[in-house]
Design an enzyme around this catalytic site. Structure first.
Site, PDB file in Angstrom:
ATOM      1  N   TYR A  47      40.734  28.089  34.283  1.00  0.00           N
ATOM      2  CA  TYR A  47      40.549  28.114  32.821  1.00  0.00           C
ATOM      3  C   TYR A  47      41.821  27.734  32.068  1.00  0.00           C
ATOM      4  O   TYR A  47      41.806  27.551  30.858  1.00  0.00           O
ATOM      5  CB  TYR A  47      40.061  29.494  32.329  1.00  0.00           C
ATOM      6  CG  TYR A  47      38.784  29.993  32.964  1.00  0.00           C
ATOM      7  CD1 TYR A  47      37.973  29.148  33.713  1.00  0.00           C
ATOM      8  CD2 TYR A  47      38.391  31.315  32.809  1.00  0.00           C
ATOM      9  CE1 TYR A  47      36.812  29.621  34.311  1.00  0.00           C
ATOM     10  CE2 TYR A  47      37.228  31.792  33.394  1.00  0.00           C
ATOM     11  CZ  TYR A  47      36.439  30.939  34.148  1.00  0.00           C
ATOM     12  OH  TYR A  47      35.299  31.415  34.733  1.00  0.00           O
TER      13      TYR A  47
ATOM     14  N   HIS B 136      36.629  31.427  43.681  1.00  0.00           N
ATOM     15  CA  HIS B 136      35.840  30.889  42.559  1.00  0.00           C
ATOM     16  C   HIS B 136      34.538  30.207  43.030  1.00  0.00           C
ATOM     17  O   HIS B 136      33.491  30.359  42.409  1.00  0.00           O
ATOM     18  CB  HIS B 136      36.696  29.910  41.759  1.00  0.00           C
ATOM     19  CG  HIS B 136      36.310  29.798  40.324  1.00  0.00           C
ATOM     20  ND1 HIS B 136      37.202  29.629  39.306  1.00  0.00           N
ATOM     21  CD2 HIS B 136      35.096  29.813  39.729  1.00  0.00           C
ATOM     22  CE1 HIS B 136      36.563  29.548  38.151  1.00  0.00           C
ATOM     23  NE2 HIS B 136      35.282  29.660  38.386  1.00  0.00           N
TER      24      HIS B 136
END
Ligand code: NAP
Length: 278
Positions: free
Chosen positions: A51, A109
């Protein structure tokens, strides 16, 4: 009844709702919304190295004035960083970006062909105490079964896309049976629920917003939602869900919106790079 915390398999307390931060803006904007969210009562902040906002998150945590021990901080290992040594390096980079000395929950992730090796590094970091709990994201049952063959410690969390159009009851049930807590990403389907007829009716019936109904639905299923918002009123609205109860009949009606996505859409073939923008 929905409690404010749940217990992970290792006894660590995890808040029953968290704050998502994907696309939270630049460092200043991120710091501001994280500080806001923490002061409005969120205890868990979800980020990821992908992010590119860990620096802003760390800043927001400092500026909130809230004790580090009262915050449950989650970050994730990106696809490029799999493998034992790369994982250790990526983890240390995240710690440095976030300006903290431990992470509450570190997650893989996306599944990858190097899962087993990466997981060894996760176990090592967990054993050193630099991570309080370890888990994965976007793992199908077969990924978890495969990891079982080599893992000393099983994942404590699986974070997957769940909302009324993608209920993933198969994975929720598997995780329940294996003592893995499920966290829902895109819990409000990035707004798609807002125009659904059933959700509009339920909102009128319970005198709560559609998003509040959806978030409460997650929690009554034992799933931990992590809604993202950059708007102060919506940040407040999304955590004001502890004062009502959805009937079991209405829970089933929301479940029936499921479109049967079994994760084949969101989980790519092993070792492909996935863009979180769909
Ligand atoms: N592990 C993974 O692979 C993975 C993948 C995707 C996401 N995630 C995590 O999950 C978090 C949540 O998922 P998401 O951000 O994709 O989607 P989401 O939380 O389902 O939806 C966020 C969107 O809904 C809007 N919104 C929020 N509250 C609202 C409300 N009360 N009324 C109307 N609109 C509202 C937000 O706009 P405003 O900001 O303008 O309010 C934003 O556009 C992410 O931020 C990230 O932390 C993880």
């Amino acid at each position: 009844m929905v409690e404010k915390f749940m217990l992970l398999s290792n006894g660590v307390k995890i808040p029953s709702i968290g704050f998502g931060t994907y696309k939270s803006g630049n460092d200043e904007e991120t710091a501001k919304i994280v500080k806001n969210a923490l002061n409005l009562g969120y205890k868990m902040i979800d980020t990821a190295s992908f992010y590119n906002n860990e620096v802003g998150i760390g800043k927001g945590i400092k500026e909130s004035g809230i004790d580090r021990k009262d915050i449950f901080l989650v970050t994730k290992l990106w696809n490029d960083d799999h493998g034992y040594d790369n994982t250790i390096e990526a983890f240390n980079k995240s710690l440095n970006n976030l300006q903290v000395d431990y992470i509450d929950l570190y997650l893989i992730h996306w599944p990858n062909k190097l899962n087993a090796e990466t997981w060894r590094a996760f176990e090592h970091l967990y054993e050193t105490g630099k991570i309080k709990a370890i888990g994965v994201c976007n793992f199908k049952i077969e990924h978890l079964e495969e990891l079982k063959k080599t893992a000393k410690i099983m994942p404590m969390v699986n974070q997957v896309e769940i909302h009324p159009f993608s209920t993933k009851n198969n994975i929720i049930n598997y995780c329940k049976d294996n003592n893995v807590k499920v966290v829902a990403w895109s819990p409000i389907s990035r707004g798609r629920v807002l125009s659904n007829e059933l959700m509009i009716d339920l909102s009128q019936k319970y005198k709560k917003s559609i998003v509040q109904i959806v978030l409460r639905w997650h929690m009554q299923k034992g799933v931990i939602p992590i809604p993202k918002s950059s708007n102060e009123n919506r940040i407040k609205e999304n955590i004001d869900i502890f004062d009502f109860e959805i009937s079991s009949e209405d829970m089933k009606a929301i479940d029936s919106l499921d479109e049967g996505d079994d994760m084949s859409v969101t989980t790519p073939p092993l070792n492909t790079i996935y863009e979180e923008v769909r």
